[in-house]
Design an enzyme around this catalytic site. Structure first.
Site, PDB file in Angstrom:
ATOM      1  N   LYS A 189       0.886  -1.173   0.000  1.00 18.21           N
ATOM      2  CA  LYS A 189       0.000   0.000   0.000  1.00 18.21           C
ATOM      3  C   LYS A 189       0.919   1.218   0.000  1.00 18.21           C
ATOM      4  O   LYS A 189       1.437   1.628   1.040  1.00 18.21           O
ATOM      5  CB  LYS A 189      -0.881  -0.017   1.247  1.00 18.21           C
ATOM      6  CG  LYS A 189      -2.206   0.709   1.145  1.00 18.21           C
ATOM      7  CD  LYS A 189      -2.138   2.184   0.860  1.00 18.21           C
ATOM      8  CE  LYS A 189      -1.783   3.043   2.032  1.00 18.21           C
ATOM      9  NZ  LYS A 189      -1.543   4.453   1.658  1.00 18.21           N
ATOM     10  N   GLU A 265       9.501   1.588  10.908  1.00 18.44           N
ATOM     11  CA  GLU A 265      10.567   2.583  10.685  1.00 18.44           C
ATOM     12  C   GLU A 265       9.862   3.921  10.714  1.00 18.44           C
ATOM     13  O   GLU A 265       9.070   4.225   9.821  1.00 18.44           O
ATOM     14  CB  GLU A 265      11.199   2.411   9.300  1.00 18.44           C
ATOM     15  CG  GLU A 265      11.911   1.101   9.083  1.00 18.44           C
ATOM     16  CD  GLU A 265      13.241   1.032   9.782  1.00 18.44           C
ATOM     17  OE1 GLU A 265      13.593   1.971  10.519  1.00 18.44           O
ATOM     18  OE2 GLU A 265      13.919   0.013   9.610  1.00 18.44           O
ATOM     19  N   CYS A 300      13.696  10.808   6.901  1.00 14.23           N
ATOM     20  CA  CYS A 300      13.445  10.383   8.286  1.00 14.23           C
ATOM     21  C   CYS A 300      14.660  10.633   9.154  1.00 14.23           C
ATOM     22  O   CYS A 300      14.539  11.023  10.299  1.00 14.23           O
ATOM     23  CB  CYS A 300      13.070   8.917   8.303  1.00 14.23           C
ATOM     24  SG  CYS A 300      14.245   7.923   7.396  1.00 14.23           S
ATOM     25  N   GLU A 400       9.732  16.603  14.919  1.00 13.28           N
ATOM     26  CA  GLU A 400      10.146  16.306  13.545  1.00 13.28           C
ATOM     27  C   GLU A 400       9.410  17.269  12.607  1.00 13.28           C
ATOM     28  O   GLU A 400       8.181  17.267  12.541  1.00 13.28           O
ATOM     29  CB  GLU A 400       9.786  14.863  13.183  1.00 13.28           C
ATOM     30  CG  GLU A 400      10.250  14.512  11.784  1.00 13.28           C
ATOM     31  CD  GLU A 400       9.874  13.095  11.364  1.00 13.28           C
ATOM     32  OE1 GLU A 400       8.715  12.693  11.565  1.00 13.28           O
ATOM     33  OE2 GLU A 400      10.748  12.407  10.818  1.00 13.28           O
TER      34      GLU A 400
END
Ligand code: NAD
Length: 497
Positions: A189, A265, A300, A400
């Protein structure tokens, strides 16, 4: 080299596959739903992609389950499966330019990055895990004389892979390649913001000799298709790359359904630590700049926290801003000279601009950038930004941001640097710059992160396990450690009595 005009012409002529790939066929969503894929550099619609629902996930999982049960992939001779993976890698390599173009058009990544970073890494990933297929071995342990004990490694079944938009095909490949190499069947997906580059590779897998039903792709929204996959009782594992918030939700879905394995992750706020004895300020500044502005900061492990010793603060700011101005100027991502494209969407641009305003309101100083690019009002551009005078309490020093925004904090001792580096819910990556071997080793040991670079940032290859400590995740991509995560061990104790 292909010019900007050539890339624009190729973009105009591009034929894009927009269907779902289920049981070896490109099909529309059952209810006919589609959604637009928007070019964030211009706001134009590139294509209407089929948008799968829970019913489409059901039929993709059913196809994968049928392929799993009749063993058309896992029972193939290992060398035959290797040959399929090799041919698949070759086909992806042969179509790298088209796939790179899809990445650039869908999420704004500079074409040169897509061509020189994403696609070569995708090919390396498929080759690496393909080559590993006949090198997986079990164990026979020393046991009593009247018994034989073996430990073998088996695939899991149907693996659901859920991927993000920042490296759309590469993040998918980091999951799909080891899952397939281990003998599983897969339903991918992809992110609904950049699904197009994931569709063609599934067709290339079939062209390479991969059996139908083994690798399925269902584009769709996270809350509909992603959730349905994560709640599915016939899925043995979800392998996810994306935000920490969604990662936590996937653990809940596993608990609400069949206790499937969930490998995560997730996010990061990676520190780059610059000690006063760093070997080369110019080189350090270049890595620092690349660490936060590559892919417009949508990485990331972006080195978004610059921890700089107070003694070198001013020289560092000067070198960092000089390098940033030299290396990162917003441009048309189809231009081979561009190094900084737009963010993935105007919504993401809005979020990042919101963080920039919060940094200003909290009293941090803007040393570079600090807003949208006024010369590119149609695209989702944000100027490369450096905040100085940031404290560990400020939101821009903790959260973040996922955009080209660096937050600089200063420290006065090694202990303080370590405390600041570890003062985060995240622990994906870090770097340390020093000329002293003992300092380097002490800091590598002390910093809580899945990867710690010394005198570089972001370097590595496929042998390097990649993943985080703390809320940056619970697994590792790349490397043989990742392959092991798509298998389970079976012990057989055979009585000879
Ligand atoms: P996201 O979490 O919003 O979406 C990731 C994927 O999850 C998408 O495919 C999305 O459709 C799906 N999703 C969303 N809600 C869902 C739900 N309720 N159930 C199931 N699936 C759902 O992340 P994003 O915005 O696409 O990507 C950015 C994030 O990814 C950042 O936080 C970044 O740090 C992280 N990331 C981590 C790594 C890593 O290796 N650690 C690599 C790349 C990106």
């Amino acid at each position: 080299m292909t010019s900007l005009a050539d890339w624009r012409a190729r973009a105009k002529a591009l034929q894009v596959e927009t269907g779902l790939i289920i049981d070896g066929k490109a099909v529309p969503a059952l209810d006919g739903a589609t959604h637009p894929v928007i070019n964030p550099a211009t706001g134009a619609t590139i294509a209407e992609a089929a948008c799968g629902s829970a019913a489409d996930i059901d039929r993709a999982v059913a196809a994968a389950k049928a392929a799993w049960e009749d063993g058309r992939w896992r029972h193939m001779y290992p060398r035959e499966r290797m040959a399929v993976m090799r041919r698949w890698a070759d086909l992806v390599e042969a179509q790298a330019e088209e796939l790179a173009l899809l990445e650039t058009l869908s999420m704004g990544k500079p074409i040169t990055d897509a061509l020189t970073i994403d696609l070569p890494e995708v090919v390396v990933t498929i080759r690496y895990f393909g080559e590993a297929i006949d090198k997986i071995a079990g164990l026979s342990t020393i046991s009593a004389h009247d018994a034989v004990h073996t430990i073998s490694r088996e695939p899991l079944g149907v693996v659901g892979a859920i991927s993000p938009w920042n490296y759309p095909l590469l993040m998918a490949a980091w999951k799909v390649a080891p899952a397939l190499a281990a003998g599983n069947c897969v339903v991918l997906k992809p992110s609904e913001l950049a699904p197009l580059s994931s569709i063609r590779p599934a067709q290339l897998f079939l062209e390479a000799g991969g059996p139908a039903g083994v690798f399925n792709v269902v584009n769709g929204t996270g809350i509909e298709a992603g959730k349905a996959l994560a709640l599915h009782n016939d899925v043995a594992k979800i392998s996810f790359t994306g935000s920490t918030a969604v990662g936590k939700q996937l653990l809940v879905y596993a608990g609400q359904s069949n206790m499937k394995r969930v490998s995560l992750e997730t996010g990061g706020k990676s520190p780059q630590v610059f000690m006063p004895d760093l070997p080369d300020l110019d080189r350090a500044a270049e890595y620092a700049v690349r660490g936060i502005f590559d892919n417009a900061g949508q990485v990331c492990n972006a080195g978004s926290r610059l921890l700089v010793h107070a003694a070198i603060r001013d020289q560092f700011i000067a070198a960092f801003t000089r390098k940033a101005q030299e290396l990162y100027n917003p441009g048309d991502p189809l231009d081979p000279a561009t190094t900084l494209g737009p963010l993935v969407s105007s919504a993401q641009q809005g979020k990042v601009l919101g963080w920039i305003e919060s940094g200003k309101a909290e009293g941090a100083a803007v040393a570079l950038g600090g807003g949208a690019d006024p010369s590119r009002p149609d695209g989702a551009y944000v100027l490369p930004t450096l905040f100085t005078g940031v404290t560990a309490q400020m939101a821009i020093g903790r959260e973040e941001i996922f955009g080209p925004v660096a937050a600089m904090l200063t420290f006065s001792s090694e202990e303080e640097a370590i405390r600041l580096a570890n003062d985060s819910i995240y622990g994906l990556a870090a770097s340390v710059w020093t000329s002293d071997l003992a300092t380097a080793h002490r800091m590598v040991k002390a910093i809580e992160a899945g990867v710690v670079w010394v005198n570089c940032f972001g370097d590595g290859d496929m042998t390097q396990p990649f993943g985080g400590f703390k809320q940056s995740g619970n697994t590792r991509d790349k490397s043989l450690e990742s392959l092991a995560g798509y298998m389970q061990s079976k012990s057989s104790w055979i009585s000879l009595g």
